[in-house]
Every structure is written in C-alpha cells, then in structure tokens.
Design an enzyme around this catalytic site. Structure first.
Site, PDB file in Angstrom:
ATOM      1  N   ASP A   1       0.827  -1.201   0.000  1.00 43.14           N
ATOM      2  CA  ASP A   1       0.000   0.000   0.000  1.00 43.14           C
ATOM      3  C   ASP A   1       0.867   1.259   0.000  1.00 43.14           C
ATOM      4  O   ASP A   1       1.729   1.427   0.876  1.00 43.14           O
ATOM      5  CB  ASP A   1      -0.885  -0.014   1.247  1.00 43.14           C
ATOM      6  CG  ASP A   1      -2.240   0.632   1.029  1.00 43.14           C
ATOM      7  OD1 ASP A   1      -2.482   1.159  -0.057  1.00 43.14           O
ATOM      8  OD2 ASP A   1      -3.068   0.584   1.963  1.00 43.14           O
ATOM      9  N   ASP A   2       0.654   2.130  -0.973  1.00 44.40           N
ATOM     10  CA  ASP A   2       1.301   3.455  -1.041  1.00 44.40           C
ATOM     11  C   ASP A   2       2.815   3.400  -1.246  1.00 44.40           C
ATOM     12  O   ASP A   2       3.521   4.367  -0.921  1.00 44.40           O
ATOM     13  CB  ASP A   2       1.007   4.274   0.223  1.00 44.40           C
ATOM     14  CG  ASP A   2      -0.413   4.828   0.260  1.00 44.40           C
ATOM     15  OD1 ASP A   2      -1.254   4.337  -0.505  1.00 44.40           O
ATOM     16  OD2 ASP A   2      -0.683   5.751   1.049  1.00 44.40           O
TER      17      ASP A   2
ATOM     18  N   CYS B   1      -6.321   3.808  -3.809  1.00 43.57           N
ATOM     19  CA  CYS B   1      -6.274   2.373  -3.501  1.00 43.57           C
ATOM     20  C   CYS B   1      -7.262   1.519  -4.279  1.00 43.57           C
ATOM     21  O   CYS B   1      -6.872   0.586  -4.989  1.00 43.57           O
ATOM     22  CB  CYS B   1      -6.496   2.171  -2.003  1.00 43.57           C
ATOM     23  SG  CYS B   1      -5.222   2.929  -0.972  1.00 43.57           S
TER      24      CYS B   1
ATOM     25  N   HIS C   1      -9.653  -3.418  -1.883  1.00 40.75           N
ATOM     26  CA  HIS C   1      -9.890  -2.342  -0.912  1.00 40.75           C
ATOM     27  C   HIS C   1     -11.193  -2.633  -0.188  1.00 40.75           C
ATOM     28  O   HIS C   1     -12.257  -2.718  -0.803  1.00 40.75           O
ATOM     29  CB  HIS C   1      -9.984  -0.985  -1.620  1.00 40.75           C
ATOM     30  CG  HIS C   1     -10.237   0.146  -0.668  1.00 40.75           C
ATOM     31  ND1 HIS C   1      -9.226   0.796   0.009  1.00 40.75           N
ATOM     32  CD2 HIS C   1     -11.393   0.728  -0.252  1.00 40.75           C
ATOM     33  CE1 HIS C   1      -9.743   1.737   0.784  1.00 40.75           C
ATOM     34  NE2 HIS C   1     -11.055   1.710   0.650  1.00 40.75           N
TER      35      HIS C   1
ATOM     36  N   ASP D   1       0.641  -0.291  -5.161  1.00 41.44           N
ATOM     37  CA  ASP D   1      -0.627   0.096  -5.794  1.00 41.44           C
ATOM     38  C   ASP D   1      -0.598   1.486  -6.418  1.00 41.44           C
ATOM     39  O   ASP D   1      -1.357   1.760  -7.345  1.00 41.44           O
ATOM     40  CB  ASP D   1      -1.816  -0.078  -4.842  1.00 41.44           C
ATOM     41  CG  ASP D   1      -1.737   0.758  -3.569  1.00 41.44           C
ATOM     42  OD1 ASP D   1      -0.714   1.427  -3.328  1.00 41.44           O
ATOM     43  OD2 ASP D   1      -2.719   0.721  -2.792  1.00 41.44           O
ATOM     44  N   HIS D   2       0.264   2.349  -5.954  1.00 40.58           N
ATOM     45  CA  HIS D   2       0.464   3.674  -6.570  1.00 40.58           C
ATOM     46  C   HIS D   2       1.621   4.347  -5.862  1.00 40.58           C
ATOM     47  O   HIS D   2       2.148   3.842  -4.869  1.00 40.58           O
ATOM     48  CB  HIS D   2      -0.790   4.548  -6.488  1.00 40.58           C
ATOM     49  CG  HIS D   2      -1.471   4.477  -5.152  1.00 40.58           C
ATOM     50  ND1 HIS D   2      -0.903   4.982  -4.005  1.00 40.58           N
ATOM     51  CD2 HIS D   2      -2.653   3.934  -4.776  1.00 40.58           C
ATOM     52  CE1 HIS D   2      -1.711   4.761  -2.992  1.00 40.58           C
ATOM     53  NE2 HIS D   2      -2.772   4.107  -3.419  1.00 40.58           N
TER      54      HIS D   2
END
Length: 595
Positions: free
Chosen positions: A77-78, A116, A170, A356-357
C-alpha cells in the site's frame, strides 16, 4: 481504436482442451471447471496441466519441478519506487532488493489510478477504472462489471487454491471483498494501528477522526499489522506445502500507508539529517488549478496543520517516517520470502512485488497520492520467475492491468477474455523488448465552474499529456497539461500551449482509447435491496435477484457469500438454507429460509 489485447496466442494446454471437450461448451466457467476437476480427479488434472507448452518454443512456460508454478503476489500500500534496488541510496530495503536481484525490475511501471480501490481493481480484474466506471473507494467493481472474472477466480478455475491476506481488494468506505476470488474468506489482521494508546484517534479528547501521523515505539514487529500479516502468510505457506496443490497466495502489506507507524528499530536504520525536503514545492506553472492537491488525507491526522505549508522540520519527519515504514514492511516481506525458500517452494513459485500507486513526499507542495503526476502514478514492479532472468532491468512501459494476463501466461493458463491488459511475459525473457508505446491512467476532480472532470493521462517514454474534461464531453472543451521528462523531470511547467505538435500526437494516442465511463451508481435493485420493506424488513426476493449474478435462477455458494457482512458466519447460513443439500440455493430456499 480500442487497444485491448488478448496476448498469449500460441499457448496450448491439453487440460484446457480436455475441459472444453468434457464439458461440451465452448467457453467454461469456474464452476464447470471445478465439476470437471472432480470428475477427472485432481491427480489426473495435475498431470495433464503439466503438459502446458508454448507452441512458439515448445518449452514449458515456467521451468521448475512443479506441474504448475505457484504464485506469491506481494501487494504494498502506497509504496513508490523508493527502494535500494531502484537506486535510492537512503532506502533500507534489503529483502526487496534481493528479490529484484533474482528477477526483472520494471522502471516504467504505472498504476491506472493513484488511489487504492481503483488501482487494486485494475490489478485484480485487468480492467481500467474508465472501463469499469469506478473511480472512488466505496463502489464495488462488480457494479461496473458484474461478470468480471478476477485474477483469483481465474486461477481457482484452473485448479489453484487461492487465498487473500491483508489488503488485496480495498475493503472499507462501504466497499467489500470479493468472495468469488478466494477459496476461503479473505483474512485481515486484527490489531490496532498504534502501539501507544495516547496516539490513537480520539485519545486526545474531542472528535478527532484520526490519531497522529507517525509513531516509533519499542515494540516487536507483530505489534503492528504488517508483522501479523507476515505471521499469517508463513502459516498459509506451510499449509500450502502440506496441501500439495498449486497455490495463488496474495499477501497485502499496509505500510508505508499512513500513519507512518513502525517499531523504533526501523526508524533507527535511517539518519534523519540525511533526508532533504523537496526542492520544488509549488505546483507546475500554468497547470490548471484543480490538477494539484495539497494533502487532504495527511491533514486529517490531528498533529498535522489543516492548511498552509508544512514546516521543514515536519516535512523531514514525515519523509523519515515513510522510509522507516517502508523498511518495516521490507523486513516482513523478507520473512515471507525466507519461509518460501525454507519450505523448498521458491523454485516452483512466481513471485511478484507490486505497489498500488506512488506518493508525493512534498514535491510541488503536495503530499499523499491522488494526482496524475509522476510521483503518484509511477510504481515499483518486480517479477521473479525460477529459471528466468536475474538482476535484470526493463524500461518497457507497463500498466497495472498488464499483471493479470502476464501471470496467466507464465502459469500456462488461458488468457483472460475482454480485458484491458496485455501480457508482458516476453519482456521477462528479453528485458530490452518493448511492450507498449504509451500507458494510460486517470484521476477525477471536481473543478469550480466546470463540475466533475476526469483527467486522462497518456504517458510515453518522454512525455505525459493530461486531458481534463467531463466524461462523454467534447474534446473541444478540454483543458490540457503536457510535461517533458527529458528537459523537465520535475514537472515545473505545463507545456501544452508551447508544444502543439507534441500535444496533437498525444491526443491521437488518447483518441485510440474508448471514451471513459461515468462513475457507476447502484441500480434500482441494489437500492431496493438496501432499503428493504416497510417495518425494517428486507425484501428477500429483491436480494435474491441482486445476488443471482448470472441470472440462472439459483444461487451458488460463491454468489451467496459475496459481500456478506459476516464472512465467518455466512458459510454456516448457506448450509442451513440449503434444505435439500445439493450445494445450490433455489429462490424458494433463499426467500423462505431467511425469514
């Protein structure tokens, strides 16, 4: 022209051919394959699947001793590409670095939307947000594509045991997991965000929605969620070893997502004074006012100013916290990779690391994700295949939607139908190979005087163009951004008015994509099922219609369990409602048993 592709022609799999012949259908569902699997016997199925070959080379798609390779998908995540293997000298990520040393690192991988849920939908369905019409956190992807076959479903349909740990889909903001994707209910860690009670939400009095933005506590790794996720992943790997069936294990770590919490020892890995704040802390010159954002997610934490420029001291602390949280996550990923090796499964397992990003760490004065700019859109992606390339680097342009068809090809499975992604398996064999001439990603905005806009970004090797307009609106009304990453890698100025020839070429590429769908809304059936009947009763007839996704007048176990608010208890209800014990719920069984 739609650029969707069904890459993977030339792959012959006798098991697939036998399934089609045996079932008497041209295309078969996961349910039909599972029936076929039991009729043939799992042992026969495993033997036949071992004969999957690539007709172009005559070689198995993945080398190793297993009939079919396992898949370990690590989602983070992130996580932006602030890793040692990506050349970041301040990062302390030895475990992901050694994964890169055993595989291919992708330097130009991009998410399909820098938030997300839509990004994870793209990974797990190979459908872009603008194909689904889902750009927010709360809308389930099946409202946009009810019959989508997810990555987990696809592997399940071909004999894999699929599990989800941590954050994969998510879940939250009204959104739920996807029961069709997994053999057992998705598992989540049950542990608080903070080790220090005084740092939690509401602990300071008042109505704080969130606690503090960072924490360093002298606690063991499994006091925070990622340590617990790693513990569980090790348990599942050991069970998989005993089960002896090919597995698809998705492990989703939470850090470095806010809050930046990690045991003190991971903060101590980093010398705070070495972190520098971003040099450019203003938005790109000539960019539309709505294109940037200024850290609304971060500013919800009670120790962060609600507005204004963050002090240099606070910026440095936040950067330190991000790196510490990433190091903590790396250590947990390393524990999972070590166990995979100890169990003797590594040589038979495809391992993927996917973020994810990205994340803004003060560049342009921005924090968090939620933009179309480079720091939010670019992601880390590492693929390691036994017998494949090691310590290799690819500059191929890759999108998140490409991961699903790639894994299918590597495992010798049929390519998923009707998806946006393209397999990049050829790049794993030849990292110098090209894959796409551009990628596309999106982000929505609400602009004063213009209403809801969607920014559709085209990223080539050198440029990024963003077209801002309402979905379905005319390109003549659009506002554009254009950035040159050779001359201006920091995106300091929007060149859309200065480079008309470049703009036209990128507009041509964008015109080759379908028009984006508007954000989908719950239909009448969904709304009726939610509102129920007078007196607070639910209309179970409407609920049945809503769950009967394929319209066959019956509910499979997967259809019944999907989206249940109590996934631990729902399987027991299914058995109770199934009066005749045939494994299927008729309309009468569903409506009468639930009263």
């Amino acid at each position: 022209m739609d650029d969707r592709s069904h890459v993977g022609e030339g792959v012959f799999c006798p098991a697939v051919a036998m399934a089609v012949v045996g079932s008497g259908v041209d295309q078969f569902s996961g349910v039909e394959v599972r029936k076929m699997r039991y009729s043939l016997g799992l042992g026969v199925m495993l033997l036949v699947m071992s004969m999957c070959v690539d007709l172009r080379s005559g070689e198995p798609l993945v080398r190793g001793s297993a009939a079919r390779p396992n898949v370990l998908l690590i989602c983070v995540d992130d996580l932006k590409p602030l890793l040692g293997c990506y050349g970041d000298g301040l990062a302390k990520t030895p475990n992901l670095d050694r994964l890169a040393a055993a595989g291919v690192r992708f330097d130009r991988a991009f998410c399909n939307q820098a938030v997300c849920s839509p990004s994870r939908n793209a990974l797990l369905t190979s459908l872009r947000p603008q194909t689904l019409g889902v750009y927010d956190l709360g809308t389930n992807f099946r409202l946009g594509a009810p019959q989508a076959v997810t990555l987990g479903q696809h592997f399940r349909a071909h004999g894999y045991y699929a599990e989800s740990l941590g954050k994969i889909f998510h879940v939250g903001h009204g959104n739920g997991d996807d029961v069709r994707s997994w053999d057992v209910p998705a598992w989540k860690p049950k542990v608080g965000q903070y080790a220090v009670a005084a740092n939690a939400a509401g602990s300071a009095g008042g109505e704080d929605a969130k606690g503090v933005a960072y924490e360093a506590a002298d606690v063991p790794d499994n006091r925070y969620a990622d340590g617990v996720i790693a513990d569980e992943a090790i348990v599942r790997l050991r069970a998989a070893k005993e089960r002896g069936v090919p597995f698809f294990l998705a492990v989703g770590f939470l850090k470095p997502h806010l809050p930046f919490v990690a045991p003190q020892k991971y903060w101590d890995l980093h010398a705070r004074e070495k972190f520098a704040v971003a040099g450019l802390q203003v938005p790109p010159r000539n960019a539309p006012a709505w294109a940037p954002q200024f850290g609304g997610e971060l500013r919800n934490y009670r120790d962060i100013p609600k507005q204004g420029v963050l002090s240099e001291d606070l910026q440095r602390t936040l950067i330190h916290g991000y790196y510490a949280a990433a190091s903590y996550m790396d250590a947990q990923a390393g524990r999972v990779l070590d166990e995979l090796q100890r169990l003797g499964l590594r040589d038979d397992t495809i391992v993927v690391l996917w973020g994810d990003h990205g994340w803004h760490l003060g560049d342009h004065g921005m924090w968090c994700k939620h933009t179309n700019y480079e720091q939010a859109a670019r992601i880390p992606l590492i693929v390691s295949v036994s017998g494949g390339m090691s310590a290799a680097v690819s500059s191929a342009l890759v999108e998140t939607v490409d991961v699903y068809p790639t894994l299918a090809e590597l495992a010798g499975l049929p390519q998923p139908a009707g998806v946006d992604g393209r397999s990049f398996a050829k790049v794993l064999a030849d990292p110098a190979a090209e894959h796409r001439d551009h990628v596309i990603h999106v982000y929505p905005r609400s602009a004063e005087g213009r209403g809801s806009l969607l920014g559709r970004a085209i990223r080539t090797e050198r440029y990024r163009m963003v077209e801002w307009k309402a979905t379905g609106g005319s390109a003549a009304d659009a506002v554009y951004e254009l950035y040159d990453y050779v001359e201006d890698p920091q995106e300091s100025v929007n060149l859309a008015m200065e480079r008309p020839d470049v703009l036209r070429e990128l507009q041509r590429l964008l015109a080759g994509h379908p028009e984006a769908k508007a954000q989908v809304k719950a239909g009448a059936a969904e709304k009726a099922g939610q509102k129920g009947l007078p007196g607070g009763k639910q209309d179970r007839g409407v609920m049945f219609e809503r769950r009967d996704r394929n319209g066959d007048g019956r509910l499979s176990r997967e259809e019944f369990l999907e989206g249940q608010s109590d996934p631990d208890k729902a399987p027991g209800r299914f058995l109770k409602f199934d009066a005749n014990g045939d494994g299927i719920l008729s309309r009468e069984e569903f409506v009468t048993s639930g009263r």
